[in-house]
Design an enzyme around this catalytic site. Structure first.
Site, short mmCIF file in Angstrom:
data_model
loop_
_atom_site.label_atom_id
_atom_site.label_comp_id
_atom_site.label_asym_id
_atom_site.label_seq_id
_atom_site.Cartn_x
_atom_site.Cartn_y
_atom_site.Cartn_z
N GLY A 168 35.69 67.88 32.11
CA GLY A 168 36.16 68.62 33.27
C GLY A 168 36.20 70.12 33.04
O GLY A 168 35.88 70.92 33.92
N SER A 181 36.03 64.31 35.51
CA SER A 181 36.08 64.08 34.06
C SER A 181 36.29 62.59 33.80
O SER A 181 37.22 61.99 34.35
CB SER A 181 37.23 64.89 33.47
OG SER A 181 37.34 64.60 32.09
N CYS A 216 47.62 70.36 27.75
CA CYS A 216 47.28 71.61 27.08
C CYS A 216 48.51 72.47 26.83
O CYS A 216 48.57 73.18 25.85
CB CYS A 216 46.30 72.41 27.94
SG CYS A 216 44.96 71.41 28.52
N THR A 241 20.47 68.13 24.90
CA THR A 241 20.18 66.69 24.96
C THR A 241 21.39 65.95 25.51
O THR A 241 22.51 66.16 25.04
CB THR A 241 19.81 66.18 23.55
OG1 THR A 241 18.69 66.92 23.09
CG2 THR A 241 19.49 64.70 23.56
N1 PLP Z 1 41.26 69.89 35.46
C1 PLP Z 1 42.36 69.14 35.58
C2 PLP Z 1 43.10 69.13 36.87
C3 PLP Z 1 42.82 68.40 34.49
O1 PLP Z 1 43.93 67.68 34.60
C4 PLP Z 1 42.10 68.47 33.27
C5 PLP Z 1 42.59 67.74 32.07
O2 PLP Z 1 43.79 67.68 31.83
C6 PLP Z 1 40.95 69.25 33.22
C7 PLP Z 1 40.55 69.95 34.33
C8 PLP Z 1 40.13 69.35 31.97
O3 PLP Z 1 39.31 68.21 31.83
P1 PLP Z 1 38.75 67.81 30.37
O4 PLP Z 1 39.90 67.31 29.59
O5 PLP Z 1 37.74 66.74 30.66
O6 PLP Z 1 38.11 69.03 29.81
#
Ligand code: PLP
Length: 391
Positions: free
Chosen positions: A70, A199, A324, A237
């Protein structure tokens, strides 16, 4: 007994996903760009996944760009669209204050490269007001990015209304659908968006794989340069087993009617139980339009991290916000943006359910949580011991 209620951080891959990936790892050994049969077998595996992902988001297979998740899909959308629009004197980007860091920090990075960025505020509902987006637009706006569902509180945003407003000003609209895809219906066409990120690991697929759907004709400059993979929009790839896993997860999500209602009923029972059994609790954000699996609850007088650890010791996994920012003790930027007072932002936990969540899981949380909260409250309420003074 272990209870996993952190599905917005990541979901366990489903057995069908593991099976499809294992088979792909073992049997699909070619490079999808090779002309020989091994390569064509890999390309066919990608095409099958591409069809499923396109169906999941209501787009065409040719509009899907596979990415490493994502975050990369969000980066490709924001940076790619901004770079394409800059020569046309459109150097302004609008994002909402409750976006994931993948969008917010990318917008900030673009600001450092000379783009103007407006961050649209939200109220206590945690829902972006389309009127506020309208007020942020200028003739130089290239792109608006507003997420479909918020990862911390689950609110679903009025994307179709925002799309109309953005388009009337000549701007494109990207939506981060990472927390909605596979949970509620996501249809890029009826949402009216130009680009949409998903994602795999948020809906029982593997980690490190995702996709950007970009409407045919939407101008986007590739950010990963190299070979001509993904119709020249993302070099490198392809991760065949990962993409096969994403496709399998998409197909499962498409073929699971009733899952949403089951998860929503469990979430609602958990929420009602917590509000009834634990005093000083409140739901954060509007409950009117939410993804079915998420609730965010504040516990007055409790430090969220302490409660998280107390629950973890009982085998129950929840979160203080986005994965995060958890562990940093930083208050959630989403709850802060909603204007909640600091004590409330610091006392809030996210419970996010998934397809593996059972009635027994909810029973267990409701059995453990009231005692854990009382214990923490009694610890903080205890008068401080008189200090011993050395002779
Ligand atoms: N966007 C949102 C709303 C998310 O909740 C997250 C992951 O927590 C992401 C983007 C990031 O996705 P990824 O973990 O696949 O990089």
């Amino acid at each position: 007994m272990r209870v996993y209620l952190d599905h917005n951080a990541t979901t366990p891959p489903s057995p069908a996903v593991v099976e499809a990936m294992t088979r792909a790892l073992r049997e699909v050994v070619g490079n999808a760009s090779s002309v020989h049969a091994f390569g064509q077998q890999a390309k066919a595996a990608l095409d099958t996944a591409r069809d499923a992902v396109a169906e999941l988001v209501g787009g065409q297979p040719s509009e899907i760009v596979f990415t490493a998740g994502g975050t990369e899909a969000d980066n490709l959308a924001l940076r790619g669209i901004a770079e394409a629009a800059a020569p046309l004197d459109r150097r302004h980007i609008v994002v909402s204050a409750i976006e994931h860091e993948a969008v917010l920090n990318t917008a900030r990075a673009l600001a450092r490269r000379g783009f103007a960025v407006t961050i649209v505020p939200v109220g206590a509902s945690g829902v972006v007001d389309p009127q506020a987006v309208r007020e942020a637009l200028t003739p130089a706006t290239a792109l608006v990015s507003v997420m479909h569902a918020n990862n911390e509180i689950g609110t679903v945003q009025p994307i179709a209304a925002i799309a109309e407003i953005a388009h009337a000003a000549g701007a494109l609209l990207h939506t981060d659908a990472v927390q909605s895809a596979g949970k509620i219906r996501v249809d890029a066409t009826s949402l009216g968006v130009d680009a949409l990120s998903i994602s795999a690991h948020k809906f029982c697929g593997p980690k490190g794989v995702g996709a950007l759907w970009a409407r045919r004709g939407a101008r986007l400059v590739q950010q990963m340069t190299g070979g001509r993979q993904e119709r020249n929009r993302r070099a490198g790839t392809e991760n065949v087993p990962g993409i096969v896993g994403l496709g399998a997860a998409a197909r499962e999500a498409l073929g699971a009617p009733g899952k949403t209602e089951r998860i929503a009923a469990l979430r609602d029972r958990l929420e009602a139980g917590v509000l009834e059994l634990v005093t000083g609790t409140a739901i954060n954000g509007s409950t009117a339009q939410r993804v079915p699996n998420t609730t965010n609850i504040s516990f007055a007088g409790i430090e969220a991290e302490s409660l998280l650890i107390a629950l973890d010791l009982e085998g129950i996994a929840v979160s203080t916000g986005s994965a995060c920012s958890s562990g940093t003790l930083e208050p959630s930027h989403v709850l802060k943006a909603m204007g909640l007072p600091a004590p409330r932002t610091q006392s809030s936990l996210r419970f996010s359910l998934g397809s593996t969540t059972t009635d027994a899981d909810i029973d267990r949380v409701l059995a453990v949580l009231p005692g854990a909260v009382s214990k923490l409250r009694s610890l903080t309420a205890r008068p401080s011991r008189p200090k011993t003074v050395d002779a």
